[in-house]
Design a protein around this motif. Sequence first.
Motif, short mmCIF file in Angstrom:
data_model
loop_
_atom_site.label_atom_id
_atom_site.label_comp_id
_atom_site.label_asym_id
_atom_site.label_seq_id
_atom_site.Cartn_x
_atom_site.Cartn_y
_atom_site.Cartn_z
N MET A 182 0.85 -1.16 0.00
CA MET A 182 0.00 0.00 0.00
C MET A 182 0.90 1.23 0.00
SD MET A 182 -3.16 1.15 2.45
CE MET A 182 -2.74 -0.03 3.65
N LYS A 183 0.48 2.25 -0.77
CA LYS A 183 1.28 3.46 -0.90
C LYS A 183 0.37 4.68 -0.98
CE LYS A 183 4.72 5.66 -3.88
NZ LYS A 183 5.46 6.26 -2.82
N ASN A 184 0.77 5.74 -0.30
CA ASN A 184 0.07 7.01 -0.40
C ASN A 184 0.75 7.82 -1.51
OD1 ASN A 184 -1.15 9.49 -0.13
ND2 ASN A 184 -0.56 9.81 2.00
N TYR A 185 0.08 7.96 -2.63
CA TYR A 185 0.67 8.66 -3.75
C TYR A 185 0.71 10.16 -3.57
CZ TYR A 185 1.44 4.42 -6.21
OH TYR A 185 1.94 3.21 -6.56
N MET A 186 0.02 10.68 -2.59
CA MET A 186 0.12 12.10 -2.30
C MET A 186 1.51 12.44 -1.77
SD MET A 186 -2.43 13.56 -3.44
CE MET A 186 -2.14 15.18 -2.79
N GLU A 187 2.18 11.48 -1.19
CA GLU A 187 3.55 11.72 -0.74
C GLU A 187 4.43 12.09 -1.93
OE1 GLU A 187 7.21 9.54 1.66
OE2 GLU A 187 5.23 8.61 1.63
N ASP A 188 4.27 11.40 -3.04
CA ASP A 188 5.04 11.72 -4.24
C ASP A 188 4.73 13.13 -4.73
OD1 ASP A 188 6.11 9.16 -4.15
OD2 ASP A 188 4.76 8.37 -5.69
N VAL A 189 3.45 13.50 -4.72
CA VAL A 189 3.05 14.83 -5.16
C VAL A 189 3.64 15.89 -4.25
CG1 VAL A 189 1.09 16.38 -5.55
CG2 VAL A 189 0.91 13.97 -6.20
N VAL A 190 3.56 15.69 -2.94
CA VAL A 190 4.10 16.65 -1.98
C VAL A 190 5.62 16.80 -2.15
CG1 VAL A 190 4.53 17.06 0.48
CG2 VAL A 190 2.24 16.48 -0.31
N LEU A 191 6.31 15.71 -2.35
CA LEU A 191 7.76 15.78 -2.55
C LEU A 191 8.11 16.54 -3.83
CD1 LEU A 191 8.74 12.16 -1.48
CD2 LEU A 191 9.38 14.28 -0.32
N GLU A 192 7.37 16.30 -4.91
CA GLU A 192 7.60 17.03 -6.16
C GLU A 192 7.34 18.52 -5.97
OE1 GLU A 192 5.18 15.39 -9.28
OE2 GLU A 192 6.03 13.37 -9.01
N VAL A 193 6.22 18.85 -5.35
CA VAL A 193 5.86 20.25 -5.14
C VAL A 193 6.89 20.93 -4.23
CG1 VAL A 193 4.14 21.77 -4.08
CG2 VAL A 193 3.42 19.94 -5.62
N LEU A 194 7.33 20.24 -3.19
CA LEU A 194 8.33 20.82 -2.29
C LEU A 194 9.61 21.16 -3.05
CD1 LEU A 194 9.43 21.65 0.46
CD2 LEU A 194 10.02 19.24 0.86
N GLU A 195 10.07 20.27 -3.89
CA GLU A 195 11.29 20.55 -4.66
C GLU A 195 11.10 21.74 -5.59
OE1 GLU A 195 14.33 19.39 -4.09
OE2 GLU A 195 13.38 18.29 -2.45
N GLU A 196 9.94 21.86 -6.19
CA GLU A 196 9.65 23.01 -7.06
C GLU A 196 9.64 24.30 -6.26
OE1 GLU A 196 5.92 22.03 -8.89
OE2 GLU A 196 6.78 20.33 -10.00
N VAL A 197 9.04 24.27 -5.08
CA VAL A 197 8.96 25.46 -4.23
C VAL A 197 10.35 25.85 -3.73
CG1 VAL A 197 8.08 26.35 -2.02
CG2 VAL A 197 6.55 25.12 -3.58
N LEU A 198 11.15 24.88 -3.38
CA LEU A 198 12.50 25.18 -2.88
C LEU A 198 13.38 25.81 -3.96
CD1 LEU A 198 13.30 22.09 -0.62
CD2 LEU A 198 12.69 24.41 0.09
N GLN A 199 13.12 25.49 -5.21
CA GLN A 199 13.90 26.09 -6.29
C GLN A 199 13.67 27.59 -6.40
OE1 GLN A 199 13.12 23.99 -9.93
NE2 GLN A 199 14.11 22.11 -9.22
#
Length: 94
Positions: free
Chosen positions: A1-18
Motif C-alpha cells: 500500500m502506498k500514499n501517492y500524495m507523498e510523491d506529489v508533496v515531494l515534487e511540489v516541495l522541490e519546485e517550491v525550494l527552487q
Amino acid sequence: MKNYMEDVVLEVLEEVLQVNPDFCRCPKCKQDVVLIALSKIKGRYASSPVGEIFARVEQSDRQVRTDALLAVMQALEQVAAYPRHDGPTKLTEK
C-alpha cells in the motif's frame, strides 16, 4: 500500500525550494514540511496495480497539485517559524 500524495508533496516541495532559496534545506526541516503537508491533505492510497494506475493519473490533476502546493506553503511557514534543528534558519523574518 502506498500514499501517492507523498510523491506529489515531494515534487511540489522541490519546485517550491527552487524558487525559495531562503528556506532551510536540512533533512529535518524538509521532512517536517512533508509530514505537516501530508497531514493537511487527503491521502490517495493504492494497493493493486489498477489502483496504482488511477493514483498516478490523479497525481497530474491540477486540483490535487494545487491542494499539495497550498499545504506545502503553509508547512514551510510553520517550519520556518519553529524549526526543530539547532542551526540558524533564514526564512523566519517577514
